[in-house]
Motif scaffolding. Structure first.
Motif, mmCIF file in Angstrom:
data_model
loop_
_atom_site.group_PDB
_atom_site.id
_atom_site.type_symbol
_atom_site.label_atom_id
_atom_site.label_comp_id
_atom_site.label_asym_id
_atom_site.label_seq_id
_atom_site.Cartn_x
_atom_site.Cartn_y
_atom_site.Cartn_z
ATOM 1 N N SER A 275 0.827 -1.328 0.096
ATOM 2 C CA SER A 275 0.008 0.084 -0.049
ATOM 3 C C SER A 275 0.807 1.195 0.113
ATOM 4 C CB SER A 275 -0.820 0.047 1.101
ATOM 5 O OG SER A 275 -0.351 0.025 2.370
ATOM 6 N N ALA A 276 2.128 1.155 0.629
ATOM 7 C CA ALA A 276 3.118 2.104 0.461
ATOM 8 C C ALA A 276 4.032 2.302 -0.822
ATOM 9 C CB ALA A 276 3.893 2.395 1.730
ATOM 10 N N GLY A 277 3.606 1.558 -1.647
ATOM 11 C CA GLY A 277 4.344 1.494 -2.967
ATOM 12 C C GLY A 277 5.629 0.648 -2.711
ATOM 13 N N GLY A 278 5.796 -0.199 -1.980
ATOM 14 C CA GLY A 278 6.934 -1.171 -1.808
ATOM 15 C C GLY A 278 6.874 -1.991 -3.045
ATOM 16 N N PRO A 279 8.415 -2.507 -3.414
ATOM 17 C CA PRO A 279 8.090 -3.630 -4.466
ATOM 18 C C PRO A 279 7.621 -4.822 -4.166
ATOM 19 C CG PRO A 279 10.377 -3.301 -3.220
ATOM 20 C CD PRO A 279 9.527 -2.333 -2.578
ATOM 21 N N ASP A 280 7.289 -5.564 -5.026
ATOM 22 C CA ASP A 280 6.624 -6.849 -4.750
ATOM 23 C C ASP A 280 7.724 -8.054 -4.595
ATOM 24 O OD1 ASP A 280 4.973 -9.032 -4.772
ATOM 25 O OD2 ASP A 280 4.498 -9.005 -6.823
ATOM 26 N N VAL A 281 8.194 -7.845 -3.473
ATOM 27 C CA VAL A 281 9.215 -9.152 -3.087
ATOM 28 C C VAL A 281 8.676 -10.065 -1.942
ATOM 29 C CG1 VAL A 281 10.942 -7.626 -3.571
ATOM 30 C CG2 VAL A 281 10.209 -7.696 -1.210
ATOM 31 N N PRO A 282 9.286 -11.315 -1.802
ATOM 32 C CA PRO A 282 8.842 -12.118 -1.058
ATOM 33 C C PRO A 282 8.771 -11.820 0.562
ATOM 34 C CG PRO A 282 10.559 -13.151 -2.165
ATOM 35 C CD PRO A 282 10.298 -11.844 -2.877
ATOM 36 N N VAL A 283 8.292 -11.952 1.269
ATOM 37 C CA VAL A 283 8.174 -11.771 2.717
ATOM 38 C C VAL A 283 8.156 -13.074 3.287
ATOM 39 C CG1 VAL A 283 7.568 -10.515 4.750
ATOM 40 C CG2 VAL A 283 7.350 -9.333 2.540
ATOM 41 N N VAL A 284 9.345 -13.586 3.936
ATOM 42 C CA VAL A 284 9.335 -14.885 4.397
ATOM 43 C C VAL A 284 9.726 -15.008 5.914
ATOM 44 C CG1 VAL A 284 9.708 -15.775 1.973
ATOM 45 C CG2 VAL A 284 11.657 -15.090 3.396
ATOM 46 N N PRO A 285 9.584 -16.067 6.564
ATOM 47 C CA PRO A 285 10.113 -16.320 7.916
ATOM 48 C C PRO A 285 11.477 -16.679 7.808
ATOM 49 C CG PRO A 285 8.336 -18.050 7.234
ATOM 50 C CD PRO A 285 8.506 -16.956 6.141
ATOM 51 N N ALA A 286 12.291 -16.529 8.785
ATOM 52 C CA ALA A 286 13.520 -17.027 9.072
ATOM 53 C C ALA A 286 13.526 -18.474 9.040
ATOM 54 C CB ALA A 286 14.212 -16.565 10.212
ATOM 55 N N ARG A 287 14.490 -19.034 8.368
ATOM 56 C CA ARG A 287 14.546 -20.553 8.110
ATOM 57 C C ARG A 287 15.254 -21.103 9.548
ATOM 58 N NH1 ARG A 287 16.951 -21.956 2.466
ATOM 59 N NH2 ARG A 287 14.887 -20.552 1.957
ATOM 60 N N ARG A 288 16.125 -20.405 9.955
ATOM 61 C CA ARG A 288 17.047 -20.876 10.950
ATOM 62 C C ARG A 288 17.035 -19.767 12.128
ATOM 63 N NH1 ARG A 288 22.325 -23.644 8.394
ATOM 64 N NH2 ARG A 288 22.131 -24.836 10.409
ATOM 65 N N PRO A 289 15.627 -19.503 12.511
ATOM 66 C CA PRO A 289 15.613 -18.368 13.647
ATOM 67 C C PRO A 289 16.682 -18.291 15.020
ATOM 68 C CG PRO A 289 13.646 -19.624 13.755
ATOM 69 C CD PRO A 289 14.477 -20.138 12.483
ATOM 70 N N GLU A 290 16.618 -19.731 15.526
ATOM 71 C CA GLU A 290 17.339 -19.668 16.758
ATOM 72 C C GLU A 290 18.745 -19.801 16.569
ATOM 73 O OE1 GLU A 290 15.852 -19.277 19.760
ATOM 74 O OE2 GLU A 290 13.931 -19.261 18.595
ATOM 75 N N GLU A 291 19.251 -20.570 15.268
ATOM 76 C CA GLU A 291 20.500 -20.760 15.083
ATOM 77 C C GLU A 291 21.349 -19.732 14.372
ATOM 78 O OE1 GLU A 291 22.997 -24.950 13.928
ATOM 79 O OE2 GLU A 291 21.092 -24.416 12.951
#
Length: 308
Positions: A275-291
């Motif tokens: 809505s603020a005109g940002g690029p259409d890029v994937p927004v993804v969760p971390a794959r290894r958040p703890e490590e």
């Protein structure tokens, strides 16, 4: 556990937070922290300098011998990462370390087990770790966020954090941005979400629930709780949008404790970005958040990628 023909010695690392410190040995060839080496200790960010350094050293000395001589240390800011000196003033955490040579204090306590300590910002450590073997891998330019008490961030170019220049926010950190006329962390933070929920009619004061409970209430149909989450992460997307575009990011990677509520965070964040005109890029969760912070600190300790 020394280096052999099969590979180098593991890298010792420390991940220092406001409530705990984690020490581990990282095998960079395998791309993992050796699970039997991980030491975690509670840490008070309001303790005196000697107590803080003693606790960090206690965790470090709990690691097995035979590791490499260079340590990677992930540390929250404000901190002089090149000199190893704390700059914590007026931030409500680690105030006793302001002006303290943390590097020297730890080397003294490590009693010859350290030739050098290489410090880096904790959000940068997370990002470098995700680039090395997580959700940011393969992206020449990525924005990585850690959502917890506040908003940590790192803008990665070919795996290296960028802290200056016209393509990134001041210091390369989004927490310095404003949204809705206020500092971003007034809205996107533990205190911000709790305050918004209370303003929408949720419990306040001593009865105020924490973010995890607000998330549970949102899933259970609490309209005010759902609105509090939407407001916060839509605001984050709006603040982030122009910088994601300028930086040319091809992914936004999200970690931290709030990312566990991905079903609530993701739709609001992506809506704010678009809505603020940002690029259409994937927004993804971390794959290894703890490590990831441990892996990033180890890569930094070994000079990859291009550690100063």
């Amino acid at each position: 556990m020394t280096g052999t023909a099969a590979g180098p010695a593991p890298v010792p690392v420390l991940d220092i937070g406001g409530t705990h410190v984690t020490a581990a040995l990282v095998d960079l060839a395998e791309g993992r922290a050796l699970p039997y080496t991980v030491v975690r200790r509670p840490l008070s960010a309001r303790a005196g300098a000697d107590d803080i350094l003693d606790t960090i050293a206690e965790a470090a000395l709990g690691l097995p011998d035979g590791h490499g001589p260079q340590w990677g240390v992930a540390m929250p800011g404000p901190f002089d990462y090149a000199s190893g000196i704390g700059r914590f003033t007026g931030v409500g955490k680690f105030e006793s370390l302001a002006g303290v040579d943390v590097g020297a204090g730890l080397r003294e306590r490590l009693a010859g087990r350290s030739a050098r300590l290489r410090f880096l910002n904790d959000a940068d450590a997370f990002a470098v770790g995700e680039y090395g073997g997580g959700a940011a891998a393969g992206h020449d330019r990525a924005v990585c966020l850690t959502l917890g008490t506040g908003v940590g961030s790192s803008f990665l170019s070919f795996g290296r954090p960028v802290h200056a220049g016209p393509l990134v926010p001041p210091g390369g950190h989004v927490h310095r941005l404003t949204v809705h006329g206020r500092p971003l962390e007034d809205t996107v933070s533990r205190r911000g979400i709790r305050a918004r929920y209370a303003a929408l009619g949720g419990p306040s004061g001593e009865e105020a629930p924490d973010v995890r409970e607000i998330a549970a209430s949102a899933r259970a149909g609490d309209t005010a709780a759902a609105q509090a989450f939407r407001y916060a992460f839509d605001a984050l997307g709006r603040a982030l949008a122009p910088w994601t575009s300028r930086f040319g990011a091809t992914a936004v990677v999200v970690g931290g404790s709030m990312a566990r509520s991905w079903d609530l965070v993701h739709p609001a964040l992506t809506t704010g970005l678009t809505s603020a005109g940002g690029p259409d890029v994937p927004v993804v969760p971390a794959r290894r958040p703890e490590e990831a912070p441990l892996l990033g600190a180890a890569r930094w300790a070994q000079g990859a990628p291009d550690a100063p």
